[in-house]
Design a protein around this motif. Structure first.
Motif, PDB file in Angstrom:
ATOM      1  N   ALA A   1       0.840  -1.197   0.000  1.00  0.00           N
ATOM      2  CA  ALA A   1       0.000   0.000   0.000  1.00  0.00           C
ATOM      3  C   ALA A   1       0.874   1.245   0.000  1.00  0.00           C
ATOM      4  O   ALA A   1       1.840   1.329   0.748  1.00  0.00           O
ATOM      5  CB  ALA A   1      -0.902   0.003   1.227  1.00  0.00           C
ATOM      6  N   PHE A   2       0.506   2.211  -0.854  1.00  0.00           N
ATOM      7  CA  PHE A   2       1.167   3.521  -0.819  1.00  0.00           C
ATOM      8  C   PHE A   2       0.295   4.450   0.003  1.00  0.00           C
ATOM      9  O   PHE A   2      -0.884   4.640  -0.322  1.00  0.00           O
ATOM     10  CB  PHE A   2       1.359   4.062  -2.239  1.00  0.00           C
ATOM     11  N   MET A   3       0.842   5.008   1.060  1.00  0.00           N
ATOM     12  CA  MET A   3       0.047   5.871   1.935  1.00  0.00           C
ATOM     13  C   MET A   3       0.704   7.237   2.112  1.00  0.00           C
ATOM     14  O   MET A   3       1.931   7.353   2.166  1.00  0.00           O
ATOM     15  CB  MET A   3      -0.117   5.219   3.317  1.00  0.00           C
ATOM     16  N   ARG A   4      -0.143   8.237   2.238  1.00  0.00           N
ATOM     17  CA  ARG A   4       0.345   9.572   2.578  1.00  0.00           C
ATOM     18  C   ARG A   4       0.757   9.575   4.055  1.00  0.00           C
ATOM     19  O   ARG A   4       0.210   8.804   4.868  1.00  0.00           O
ATOM     20  CB  ARG A   4      -0.749  10.603   2.333  1.00  0.00           C
ATOM     21  N   LYS A   5       1.674  10.451   4.391  1.00  0.00           N
ATOM     22  CA  LYS A   5       2.198  10.428   5.760  1.00  0.00           C
ATOM     23  C   LYS A   5       1.137  10.784   6.797  1.00  0.00           C
ATOM     24  O   LYS A   5       1.162  10.267   7.921  1.00  0.00           O
ATOM     25  CB  LYS A   5       3.413  11.347   5.869  1.00  0.00           C
ATOM     26  N   VAL A   6       0.205  11.655   6.460  1.00  0.00           N
ATOM     27  CA  VAL A   6      -0.838  11.989   7.428  1.00  0.00           C
ATOM     28  C   VAL A   6      -1.677  10.764   7.758  1.00  0.00           C
ATOM     29  O   VAL A   6      -2.079  10.553   8.911  1.00  0.00           O
ATOM     30  CB  VAL A   6      -1.729  13.145   6.923  1.00  0.00           C
ATOM     31  N   ASP A   7      -1.897   9.946   6.768  1.00  0.00           N
ATOM     32  CA  ASP A   7      -2.687   8.731   6.998  1.00  0.00           C
ATOM     33  C   ASP A   7      -1.907   7.741   7.865  1.00  0.00           C
ATOM     34  O   ASP A   7      -2.478   7.069   8.727  1.00  0.00           O
ATOM     35  CB  ASP A   7      -3.067   8.101   5.661  1.00  0.00           C
ATOM     36  N   ILE A   8      -0.611   7.668   7.608  1.00  0.00           N
ATOM     37  CA  ILE A   8       0.235   6.794   8.433  1.00  0.00           C
ATOM     38  C   ILE A   8       0.255   7.301   9.871  1.00  0.00           C
ATOM     39  O   ILE A   8       0.113   6.532  10.831  1.00  0.00           O
ATOM     40  CB  ILE A   8       1.663   6.722   7.849  1.00  0.00           C
ATOM     41  N   ALA A   9       0.413   8.615  10.022  1.00  0.00           N
ATOM     42  CA  ALA A   9       0.465   9.190  11.373  1.00  0.00           C
ATOM     43  C   ALA A   9      -0.852   8.942  12.117  1.00  0.00           C
ATOM     44  O   ALA A   9      -0.857   8.534  13.287  1.00  0.00           O
ATOM     45  CB  ALA A   9       0.766  10.687  11.298  1.00  0.00           C
ATOM     46  N   ASN A  10      -1.951   9.178  11.442  1.00  0.00           N
ATOM     47  CA  ASN A  10      -3.249   8.977  12.088  1.00  0.00           C
ATOM     48  C   ASN A  10      -3.452   7.524  12.492  1.00  0.00           C
ATOM     49  O   ASN A  10      -3.980   7.228  13.570  1.00  0.00           O
ATOM     50  CB  ASN A  10      -4.385   9.424  11.154  1.00  0.00           C
ATOM     51  N   TYR A  11      -3.019   6.636  11.633  1.00  0.00           N
ATOM     52  CA  TYR A  11      -3.139   5.212  11.948  1.00  0.00           C
ATOM     53  C   TYR A  11      -2.252   4.857  13.137  1.00  0.00           C
ATOM     54  O   TYR A  11      -2.681   4.154  14.067  1.00  0.00           O
ATOM     55  CB  TYR A  11      -2.766   4.374  10.726  1.00  0.00           C
ATOM     56  N   ALA A  12      -1.029   5.360  13.116  1.00  0.00           N
ATOM     57  CA  ALA A  12      -0.086   5.041  14.190  1.00  0.00           C
ATOM     58  C   ALA A  12      -0.590   5.535  15.535  1.00  0.00           C
ATOM     59  O   ALA A  12      -0.424   4.878  16.568  1.00  0.00           O
ATOM     60  CB  ALA A  12       1.281   5.647  13.887  1.00  0.00           C
ATOM     61  N   ILE A  13      -1.195   6.713  15.530  1.00  0.00           N
ATOM     62  CA  ILE A  13      -1.671   7.291  16.789  1.00  0.00           C
ATOM     63  C   ILE A  13      -2.768   6.431  17.416  1.00  0.00           C
ATOM     64  O   ILE A  13      -2.866   6.305  18.634  1.00  0.00           O
ATOM     65  CB  ILE A  13      -2.147   8.750  16.557  1.00  0.00           C
ATOM     66  N   THR A  14      -3.577   5.813  16.562  1.00  0.00           N
ATOM     67  CA  THR A  14      -4.710   5.051  17.090  1.00  0.00           C
ATOM     68  C   THR A  14      -4.429   3.570  17.271  1.00  0.00           C
ATOM     69  O   THR A  14      -5.152   2.881  17.980  1.00  0.00           O
ATOM     70  CB  THR A  14      -5.912   5.198  16.138  1.00  0.00           C
ATOM     71  N   SER A  15      -3.377   3.082  16.662  1.00  0.00           N
ATOM     72  CA  SER A  15      -3.119   1.641  16.720  1.00  0.00           C
ATOM     73  C   SER A  15      -2.443   1.249  18.030  1.00  0.00           C
ATOM     74  O   SER A  15      -1.448   1.847  18.428  1.00  0.00           O
ATOM     75  CB  SER A  15      -2.211   1.238  15.547  1.00  0.00           C
ATOM     76  N   PRO A  16      -2.949   0.218  18.698  1.00  0.00           N
ATOM     77  CA  PRO A  16      -2.312  -0.214  19.946  1.00  0.00           C
ATOM     78  C   PRO A  16      -0.954  -0.875  19.715  1.00  0.00           C
ATOM     79  O   PRO A  16      -0.163  -0.998  20.639  1.00  0.00           O
ATOM     80  CB  PRO A  16      -3.316  -1.223  20.520  1.00  0.00           C
ATOM     81  N   ARG A  17      -0.679  -1.291  18.503  1.00  0.00           N
ATOM     82  CA  ARG A  17       0.584  -1.953  18.207  1.00  0.00           C
ATOM     83  C   ARG A  17       1.743  -0.972  18.007  1.00  0.00           C
ATOM     84  O   ARG A  17       2.898  -1.382  17.913  1.00  0.00           O
ATOM     85  CB  ARG A  17       0.466  -2.724  16.889  1.00  0.00           C
ATOM     86  N   THR A  18       1.442   0.291  17.858  1.00  0.00           N
ATOM     87  CA  THR A  18       2.486   1.250  17.502  1.00  0.00           C
ATOM     88  C   THR A  18       3.572   1.347  18.583  1.00  0.00           C
ATOM     89  O   THR A  18       3.269   1.420  19.774  1.00  0.00           O
ATOM     90  CB  THR A  18       1.856   2.641  17.270  1.00  0.00           C
ATOM     91  N   VAL A  19       4.806   1.365  18.123  1.00  0.00           N
ATOM     92  CA  VAL A  19       5.936   1.537  19.033  1.00  0.00           C
ATOM     93  C   VAL A  19       5.847   2.898  19.707  1.00  0.00           C
ATOM     94  O   VAL A  19       5.586   3.906  19.048  1.00  0.00           O
ATOM     95  CB  VAL A  19       7.268   1.422  18.261  1.00  0.00           C
ATOM     96  N   ARG A  20       6.048   2.910  21.015  1.00  0.00           N
ATOM     97  CA  ARG A  20       6.030   4.156  21.778  1.00  0.00           C
ATOM     98  C   ARG A  20       7.396   4.365  22.419  1.00  0.00           C
ATOM     99  O   ARG A  20       7.916   3.471  23.073  1.00  0.00           O
ATOM    100  CB  ARG A  20       4.957   4.098  22.867  1.00  0.00           C
ATOM    101  N   GLU A  21       7.971   5.552  22.230  1.00  0.00           N
ATOM    102  CA  GLU A  21       9.260   5.864  22.859  1.00  0.00           C
ATOM    103  C   GLU A  21       9.025   6.867  23.976  1.00  0.00           C
ATOM    104  O   GLU A  21       8.462   7.928  23.744  1.00  0.00           O
ATOM    105  CB  GLU A  21      10.234   6.452  21.838  1.00  0.00           C
ATOM    106  N   GLY A  22       9.465   6.515  25.176  1.00  0.00           N
ATOM    107  CA  GLY A  22       9.346   7.451  26.297  1.00  0.00           C
ATOM    108  C   GLY A  22       7.925   7.705  26.711  1.00  0.00           C
ATOM    109  O   GLY A  22       7.606   8.749  27.297  1.00  0.00           O
ATOM    110  N   ILE A  23       7.042   6.779  26.367  1.00  0.00           N
ATOM    111  CA  ILE A  23       5.624   6.965  26.709  1.00  0.00           C
ATOM    112  C   ILE A  23       5.195   5.867  27.681  1.00  0.00           C
ATOM    113  O   ILE A  23       5.432   4.709  27.414  1.00  0.00           O
ATOM    114  CB  ILE A  23       4.728   6.903  25.453  1.00  0.00           C
TER     115      ILE A  23
END
Lengths: 318, 318, 318, 318
Positions: B296-318
């Motif tokens: 899939a080719f995705m725009r960065k805003v879409d990637i960012a929005n997905y990352a913010i809501t996904s529980p799997r996303t890597v979190r640094e210092g959070i």
């Protein structure tokens, strides 16, 4: 006959591609300097060519500004946040990816660890050793060794061994200076501190012994022209270009290995060869080498130990 | 199950190559660090690998002298008319050519716009957005951010969002600093101004979240080693060399994508990848990627929005 | 219908590969910026793509020390005898080899001549023109134009035309500055002196007209990224690398040529592309281009004359 | 008919690939500058193309710091031990490997020897000559010639010949300056001291004669663009890139050799082309060339002697 135990470090392993121990193919005889009597083996278990891979663990040890990266230089009074992130890749992605690949290919390597990186990422440093790789010294900090006073140099090498041993459980006996540049005192200091070999000498395609305080000290040659930092960051090679160089270098040393002791040295930095395409080039090369009979991947400590005990080893000034 | 609407920006589109949503091939299990439980999807619609293309709009924003180009340096007291023309290619030929290619391949990208270029070529900036691409901030002017005072930096980011919104109708929420170099305050300022992600971090091959003022801020990694300005203008790659690097990088990330969340970032500058042969290398790469299932080719805003809501996303210092 | 005489200079010739005048293949329609009505021809005789080759005659005009070469820099107080010999190759071997190749391929080019080289090698300069190539100005001496006073600049361009006309019999009407860098006054001065076009603008892939003193002045775009001095001497391309770039650039412009006016510019310096392998890369490229229908090689004066009279020509500020 | 003895040095040998002396293929006639009457031979024994290989013996002569290497520069007040080891490779591995390869391929070359290296490694220098290669001067020390006083320059060239003769038994008659850069007096001094040719002139693809003190002095052109130090250390070529350049250069000169005297010059430095993969590229090239009929590998002294006696030789200023 060299006994296997002579070149194995406790807990380590000699990674050998599967190959028959006899009937190695022999190339048409070469004349002259490189001709050598072929009645005895040059390597353990009759291996024809030994390949030694260096994996640098440096991420996090670099200075806040001024460290080498693909970015244009800026005034070092500003923190180079982008370069810091470039380096962080080494521990977040690069080393894990390389470690998985080495497992897939059943290859053990030597990891040259800057102690400041070991301190910051101690679990990773320990993991490297637990997966069978050799920890070796690569400076306590990022500071170049060539301009150190004797006191600074000695303290740096002592601290480096202490830090790595504390974190990984194994005391390093090999050393690699920042860009290969020590001082005229480096080998003496290393020897006094219990190091048994260094790699900062690219003058031969085989291990050799030099005379340090009337005792032999092993040299396991490193590489500049098969070095990822030189080729990708200084020379600007594409992965295709580096891949072809690796294979052609192997082909020649493999041919020569029929007649004399030969080794090939390859370098992989965490943030450089740890990138996806560059890891794959290294993996492809390993598979290419493993497809030939008589190719062994050895850790540098094992090479050094073998060289020290082998009567065939080249001696300089001894 | 992540809902599609969570990662779609109004007016945007998720460009997906046609692929089945199930039965993705699974590579032989990898051991160690990179192993991940594969019971849930890593990307929307079960995509196996996401590719994010950056298209810089910079033409006309560069200084009258001293801007980087293939030309030898001259005393900046003279206007560099030849370099100005080199940059003008970006809006006269480069961006139009890239836009047509992205249409042909049905790919939506993120366009990092220097506001001074947006002002000069407002119809083109608007056209970029109307054709489905995401506008993102890339500085109000050519001035590097790393040496700005806090006041200068805040004003620059605020003005950048205002300018882009006024011209294109869309307020940018993503940011890219000049040569990726912000200040220690950059993320706080961006967050306060309503930006939700930045790209100036190349430390991972997947999006992640960092802690900014006790709130998550998204990082959608940019790239240096798959970046046209680095490879063509700094490293002097031929198109063949860059083409091979792109494909090999893809192959590895695609393999890894079977087991964990992976993304690939590629950069295309108006005056660089907009040249004919270089556009074609990028187009060939897109076709190569689209020929594999689950890309899939995705725009960065879409990637960012997905990352913010996904529980799997890597979190640094959070 | 454009008449043939409108774009032919007396004594010159339009080098056309053999191709049918109708039924040019038409690519699948492109959308957006680059779409153009295809009801009329873009080039004389219905050519689909025009290629313009520049051949620099510079040998002997370079300074005694400090001129660019593959050699390391030395203190310019010493004469650089080795670099002088590097340059001499241009008239002893390079230009004769290129001229023979252009004859073999039936291609006429534009020769940008530094007048100091024309004076030193007048028989060769004359021979170039007698074999059908266009002489164009490239400075009276090696001195960069961008730092000249208006008086120096005017005198230089006037002298350049006079010298070339005296030696070759043809007064040049085209101009190329040292590394493409003129001054804000350059076009006015050129126009006043009777020049009709310049090439120091790489902002388009087609000729165009600019407004100089309320009159149109033609721009026939030169090239930096398809330029032998940039690629071989600055970027360090191998011949394979440059060969692939040339062909890929051609392929894209040829495709685009079905829908709009497109030209490709290639540069060949006497001492650089005149070397054996590099000449062959250029010859191979010419043969590759000539194997496609509708490809015409035109001298820049012919392109400029055509652009000035064609109603389709892009006009900037007019 | 040129007699064989005229171009053979006592003790030397003309290395010829096996080829018929007649019925050489003739390419389609070329027109113009390069056309030459083909009724007589251009080279001894009717060879169509002569290749001359230079093998530099430099290891150990370089300064303790500041010599060129793949390493980053450091303050030359510190000894560059790593660079010293880089250079040592030349005599430990590089030259022996090259010598064996030249034996395998039955090729004799010209070895340009820095006398300080000859003194340090006298057995190797002697071996080079005993195996049929020509010793030639390359400076008494590493000091560049271009900044020498006339007295320094004369003494250097006299000492160079004396040292080489004393060690190898053969007095050199050819000379190569540091990076090809002599002074305006170099040729006179060389001639007075009994040298008969130099190579520091890359202006032709064939040997020629220049006027020195009213007597002919031979020039056997060296090379910059087919030079391993330029291509591997300055231009950063991979072995693939250099291999392709060598073959393409050969192809063109071989074609031209049907109609006029042509030679190809290739350079191999001890520490550079002596590396495994780079030796192989040179060997592959030799085999490629030897597979064509009429290709002869000649030492430069043999080329110079032939050029001096041949009435066809180009004369400059004579």
């Amino acid at each position: 006959m060299i006994e296997r135990r002579e070149f194995l470090m406790t807990g380590g392993a000699l990674a050998l591609a599967s190959w028959p121990l006899a009937n190695l193919p022999v190339e048409a005889a070469q004349r002259g300097f490189m001709q050598t009597d072929n009645t005895d083996a040059f390597w353990p278990a009759g291996a024809r060519l030994v390949i030694s891979i260096s994996m640098q663990m440096e991420a996090g040890a670099q200075p806040a500004s001024g460290a080498e990266s693909p970015l244009p230089k800026i005034d070092p009074k500003y923190p180079d946040i982008a370069a810091t992130k470039w380096y962080e890749y080494g521990f977040k992605e690069g080393l894990p990816r390389l470690l998985d690949m080495f497992d897939r290919r059943n290859v053990k390597v030597t990891s040259h660890m800057v102690s400041a990186a070991v301190e910051k990422h101690s679990a990773l440093a320990k993991e490297i050793v637990q997966r069978g790789h050799e920890p070796a010294g690569h400076g306590q900090t990022w500071t170049p060794q060539y301009s150190m006073t004797p006191e600074q140099e000695r303290k740096s090498y002592a601290d480096s061994a202490t830090t790595i041993e504390r974190v990984t459980g194994v005391r390093p006996v090999g050393f690699n200076a920042f860009w290969l540049r020590g001082t005229p005192r480096t080998l003496e200091i290393l020897q006094e501190l219990g190091y048994t070999y260094h790699i900062d000498d690219v003058s031969r395609d085989e291990p050799f012994l030099v005379n340090v305080r009337s005792k032999p000290f092993a040299v396991v040659p490193y590489t500049l022209h098969m070095n990822d930092i030189v080729n990708y960051e200084t020379r600007y090679f594409s992965t295709d270009a580096y891949a072809a160089d690796l294979k052609r270098e192997f082909d020649v040393l493999y041919e020569e290995g029929a007649h004399r002791r030969r080794m090939m040295s390859v370098s992989a930095h965490d943030r450089i060869s740890g990138r996806p395409a560059r890891m794959r080039v290294l993996e492809d090369f390993i598979q290419y080498a493993q497809s030939r009979s008589g190719v062994a991947f050895m850790r540098k400590v094992d090479i050094a130990n073998y060289a020290i005990t082998s009567p065939r080893t080249v001696r300089e000034g001894i």
